[in-house]
Motif scaffolding. Sequence first.
Motif: not given
Length: 208
Positions: A30-31, A49-50, A161-168
């Motif tokens: 998360x970043x 990253x979403x 912006x906030x990004x969340x890694x969504x590999x899954x």
Amino acid sequence: MSKQFGEIVAYWQTEERDILQLIGKGVVDIMLIKENFIQAFGTDTTYSYDMVASYADYDAYLMSVREKPLLNKEYMLGKRIGLIDYPTSRSGYIAPMRLLKDLDLSPQQVEIVYAKSHQELRNLLVSGKVDLISTFWQEEDDLDFSRNYTTSLKEKISGSKWYLKMLEKNTDLRCEVQAVLAELAEKTEHPRYYHNITIVNPCQEMSQ
């Protein structure tokens, strides 16, 4: 979130090279970051990253303590201008450097003084070490500066912006992260700007 993360490690990076390493290698889950970093590395596709939330766009200003800055070559010539020492800073570097280019002014025709932070820029201005700074307006500035002595650079700056890694397709995690961010925005003691968070494609239960 606690079901999926045994512990949390936070990175507070102010050096650009460190930020680039974190992004380029997909280290964080998360970043909070500027969109141009993500676009430069294409990490939204490489590491999925979403964007889950964002803060509002804002204006960049030239700020003085004694007069309203003018956006013309004659006024800017020879001025001492405080900028942020990060080429990726939109309000503190990119926007003012673009202004100088539009006015056909080389960096040698003005005196550029670099600072490590926007607060340091303000300190330089108050102490008289620079004539102008390029920055954003914040609520606390009403105590030390006058809005009459600011001039908009006529360029909206993209908010972080906030990004969340969504590999899954981890939908539960995405929903929970958005809920936490929304709650923190309501409770934050930071400037009002950080209260105005926009949840991107909110989960159904959040939008009801």
